[in-house]
Design a protein around this motif. Sequence first.
Motif, PDB file in Angstrom:
ATOM      1  N   GLY A   1       0.807  -1.231   0.000  1.00 37.86           N
ATOM      2  CA  GLY A   1       0.000   0.000   0.000  1.00 37.86           C
ATOM      3  C   GLY A   1       0.834   1.271   0.000  1.00 37.86           C
ATOM      4  N   LYS A   2       2.120   1.118   0.293  1.00 33.43           N
ATOM      5  CA  LYS A   2       3.040   2.266   0.332  1.00 33.43           C
ATOM      6  C   LYS A   2       2.568   3.349   1.330  1.00 33.43           C
ATOM      7  CE  LYS A   2       5.655   0.782  -3.248  1.00 33.43           C
ATOM      8  NZ  LYS A   2       5.251  -0.650  -3.082  1.00 33.43           N
ATOM      9  N   ALA A   3       1.992   2.914   2.419  1.00 34.62           N
ATOM     10  CA  ALA A   3       1.562   3.886   3.442  1.00 34.62           C
ATOM     11  C   ALA A   3       2.774   4.660   3.933  1.00 34.62           C
ATOM     12  CB  ALA A   3       0.895   3.147   4.597  1.00 34.62           C
ATOM     13  N   ASP A   4       2.642   5.948   4.087  1.00 37.28           N
ATOM     14  CA  ASP A   4       3.760   6.768   4.597  1.00 37.28           C
ATOM     15  C   ASP A   4       3.860   6.670   6.114  1.00 37.28           C
ATOM     16  OD1 ASP A   4       4.654   8.061   2.130  1.00 37.28           O
ATOM     17  OD2 ASP A   4       2.643   8.932   2.098  1.00 37.28           O
ATOM     18  N   ILE A   5       2.678   6.627   6.741  1.00 30.91           N
ATOM     19  CA  ILE A   5       2.617   6.467   8.201  1.00 30.91           C
ATOM     20  C   ILE A   5       1.655   5.301   8.460  1.00 30.91           C
ATOM     21  CG2 ILE A   5       1.889   7.528  10.392  1.00 30.91           C
ATOM     22  CD1 ILE A   5       2.595  10.261   9.138  1.00 30.91           C
ATOM     23  N   LEU A   6       2.058   4.407   9.369  1.00 32.94           N
ATOM     24  CA  LEU A   6       1.208   3.245   9.655  1.00 32.94           C
ATOM     25  C   LEU A   6       0.372   3.502  10.900  1.00 32.94           C
ATOM     26  CD1 LEU A   6       3.811   0.426   8.940  1.00 32.94           C
ATOM     27  CD2 LEU A   6       1.728   0.891   7.612  1.00 32.94           C
ATOM     28  N   PRO A   7      -0.832   2.962  10.959  1.00 34.44           N
ATOM     29  CA  PRO A   7      -1.671   3.078  12.149  1.00 34.44           C
ATOM     30  C   PRO A   7      -1.513   1.845  13.020  1.00 34.44           C
ATOM     31  CG  PRO A   7      -2.948   2.088  10.419  1.00 34.44           C
ATOM     32  CD  PRO A   7      -1.529   2.205   9.893  1.00 34.44           C
ATOM     33  N   THR A   8      -2.032   1.939  14.204  1.00 29.60           N
ATOM     34  CA  THR A   8      -2.498   0.760  14.915  1.00 29.60           C
ATOM     35  C   THR A   8      -3.836   1.173  15.518  1.00 29.60           C
ATOM     36  OG1 THR A   8      -0.429  -0.397  15.307  1.00 29.60           O
ATOM     37  CG2 THR A   8      -2.156  -0.696  16.944  1.00 29.60           C
ATOM     38  N   THR A   9      -4.888   0.706  14.900  1.00 29.07           N
ATOM     39  CA  THR A   9      -6.237   1.004  15.392  1.00 29.07           C
ATOM     40  C   THR A   9      -6.541   0.064  16.549  1.00 29.07           C
ATOM     41  OG1 THR A   9      -6.923   1.708  13.183  1.00 29.07           O
ATOM     42  CG2 THR A   9      -8.671   1.074  14.732  1.00 29.07           C
ATOM     43  N   ILE A  10      -6.947   0.642  17.647  1.00 25.89           N
ATOM     44  CA  ILE A  10      -7.158  -0.109  18.893  1.00 25.89           C
ATOM     45  C   ILE A  10      -8.592  -0.627  18.939  1.00 25.89           C
ATOM     46  CG2 ILE A  10      -7.115   0.072  21.423  1.00 25.89           C
ATOM     47  CD1 ILE A  10      -4.331   0.384  20.058  1.00 25.89           C
ATOM     48  N   ASP A  11      -8.810  -1.800  19.534  1.00 25.02           N
ATOM     49  CA  ASP A  11     -10.144  -2.434  19.563  1.00 25.02           C
ATOM     50  C   ASP A  11     -11.097  -1.716  20.522  1.00 25.02           C
ATOM     51  OD1 ASP A  11      -8.484  -3.720  21.809  1.00 25.02           O
ATOM     52  OD2 ASP A  11     -10.571  -4.235  22.278  1.00 25.02           O
ATOM     53  N   SER A  12     -12.364  -1.973  20.337  1.00 22.31           N
ATOM     54  CA  SER A  12     -13.394  -1.254  21.106  1.00 22.31           C
ATOM     55  C   SER A  12     -13.404  -1.598  22.588  1.00 22.31           C
ATOM     56  CB  SER A  12     -14.787  -1.555  20.520  1.00 22.31           C
ATOM     57  OG  SER A  12     -14.842  -1.077  19.210  1.00 22.31           O
ATOM     58  N   TYR A  13     -13.049  -2.834  22.947  1.00 21.65           N
ATOM     59  CA  TYR A  13     -13.023  -3.164  24.387  1.00 21.65           C
ATOM     60  C   TYR A  13     -11.962  -2.313  25.088  1.00 21.65           C
ATOM     61  CZ  TYR A  13     -15.843  -7.362  23.505  1.00 21.65           C
ATOM     62  OH  TYR A  13     -16.852  -8.231  23.153  1.00 21.65           O
ATOM     63  N   THR A  14     -10.792  -2.245  24.457  1.00 23.94           N
ATOM     64  CA  THR A  14      -9.688  -1.485  25.062  1.00 23.94           C
ATOM     65  C   THR A  14     -10.078  -0.015  25.173  1.00 23.94           C
ATOM     66  OG1 THR A  14      -8.115  -3.040  24.115  1.00 23.94           O
ATOM     67  CG2 THR A  14      -7.231  -0.907  24.810  1.00 23.94           C
ATOM     68  N   ARG A  15     -10.834   0.462  24.176  1.00 25.45           N
ATOM     69  CA  ARG A  15     -11.263   1.860  24.196  1.00 25.45           C
ATOM     70  C   ARG A  15     -12.154   2.145  25.411  1.00 25.45           C
ATOM     71  NH1 ARG A  15     -12.862   3.382  17.951  1.00 25.45           N
ATOM     72  NH2 ARG A  15     -11.069   2.478  16.911  1.00 25.45           N
ATOM     73  N   GLN A  16     -12.812   1.101  25.894  1.00 25.67           N
ATOM     74  CA  GLN A  16     -13.687   1.266  27.078  1.00 25.67           C
ATOM     75  C   GLN A  16     -12.996   0.791  28.350  1.00 25.67           C
ATOM     76  OE1 GLN A  16     -16.537   2.953  26.683  1.00 25.67           O
ATOM     77  NE2 GLN A  16     -15.895   3.106  24.541  1.00 25.67           N
ATOM     78  N   ASN A  17     -11.679   0.599  28.274  1.00 25.45           N
ATOM     79  CA  ASN A  17     -10.892   0.098  29.415  1.00 25.45           C
ATOM     80  C   ASN A  17     -11.386  -1.268  29.897  1.00 25.45           C
ATOM     81  OD1 ASN A  17     -11.442   3.410  30.286  1.00 25.45           O
ATOM     82  ND2 ASN A  17      -9.446   2.732  29.550  1.00 25.45           N
ATOM     83  N   ASN A  18     -11.971  -2.005  28.970  1.00 23.79           N
ATOM     84  CA  ASN A  18     -12.493  -3.339  29.314  1.00 23.79           C
ATOM     85  C   ASN A  18     -11.457  -4.382  28.904  1.00 23.79           C
ATOM     86  OD1 ASN A  18     -13.787  -5.762  29.540  1.00 23.79           O
ATOM     87  ND2 ASN A  18     -15.658  -5.125  28.456  1.00 23.79           N
TER      88      ASN A  18
END
Length: 481
Positions: free
Chosen positions: A86-103
């Motif tokens: 994909g030649k991404a210039d910057i890579l993500p790490t998208t975090i899961d929804s449980y972690t987003r709720q501190n679960n």
Amino acid sequence: MKIENKKWSLEKFNQIREEVLKQWPTGQDVDLEEAIEYQKNIEPKKRVTAKLKEAKESGITLIQPRAGVALIDKHIELLRFLQDEGKADILPTTIDSYTRQNNYEDAEAGIKESREEKRSMLNGFPAVNHGVQGCREVVEALASPLQVRHGTPDARLLAEITLAGGFTDFEGGGISYNIPYAKEVSIERTIYDWQYVDRLVGLYEENGISINREPFGPLTGTLVPPSVSHTVALVEGLLAAEQGVKNLTLGYGQCGNLVQDVAALESLRELAAEYFADFKDIMLTTVFHQWMGGFPQDEAQAFAVISWGASTAALGNATKVITKTTHEALGIPTKEANAEGLKASKQVINMLRDQSLASNDKLEKEKEMIKKETKQIMDHVLELGKGDLAQGVVKAFKAGVIDIPFAPSRFNAGKILPARDNEGAVRYLDHGNLPFTEEIVKFHQKKLEDRGKDEGREASFQMVIDDIYAVGQGELVGRPK
Ligand SMILES: CCC[C@H]1O[C@@H](n2cnc3c(N)ncnc32)[C@H](O)[C@@H]1O
């Protein structure tokens, strides 16, 4: 807790830090001195700030996808594909929804299930559960710089672990990751918790480690007028800078009318230059999010929406564009679809590299209105806070002086109503309690009345509904059927 826009003392930060690191066992692996040494060994070409600086100076628009899966090895495989194919210039790490709720319990269960099912049973990467070493495995397996993308009201432990883990950019803020993402979390709480995150970044900066911060621009991603979006970006950036953040990417989500979106990007840069003038050593960049609303299911139509977003980002000289995929209407994209969104975007950006949108009356008028509106809101926020921005924000939400359309939070007034005018620019059908002058209110009313005349109907809530579905149905303006 009492909140004020004042840099936290180390003593205050460390006192709270003890509790934060106890929230999950992996918090005990964070050793800040060791983490600073680890970050010191991450070379510039793997630091987001270096990549953004280079792009800003050379006037190019970088491409970055969203991506995240449950298991470390699969996440590395995914990001390697987006980097190499994909030649991404910057890579993500998208975090899961449980972690987003501190679960973290359910995130742990999701990891176990993913191993059993041999596929990701989480909608992102559970960085807290994987811990510092797990994050370092990801970072060390890739050549490109990495950013943490999520939607977490209380992101303190997530920040501690991912920054110690070698990530060099952290998205979010006390408004942008609360109001569009949560229902019951107070503004005071998230402003306070995000001061912790920004004070941690300030600590890294004080030790010579540059970490980029990116308030979440699109907010609810549903017809958010530029002046609402810019107010949140500026407020979160200013609160972050107070805590010692030195590298800020201010964001904006595509609305769809080219002139308005380019005006939004240009006015965001100009407003930021004004509002951050007192912070001498801050690097400011911009990020444009490709269309965040409903997508067409059809692949070819989806590519058109993606390309329109890439075109606008390039013509608006955004430092970075967050790409979408043709699976947007379906769910989590395959790595192939994600890479295709990157490649289509890069093609457009390359073809537009030597072009720009010539200045014209419409563009200048749009910029003038966006800047006036944003300043009127910002002035009122500071007035409400008697000069303290943090206090002002809390009072502004109570009074509806900051109001984000279609937000789930019960702390949001939800009185404003946006709709598109006859050319697809987003206007205020109802400006709620936003502190606009008569000139501003009349400007928006006239624009919507003109559409109504053209369509043979009153400017009404029906327009709002029609506009929300329009792009998914192949249009921009939701014309009457
Ligand atoms: C602001 C967040 C909404 C956007 O974030 C994308 N998104 C969410 N989670 C993942 C993921 N795990 N992989 C790739 N894209 C992802 C959605 O599609 C949407 O566009």
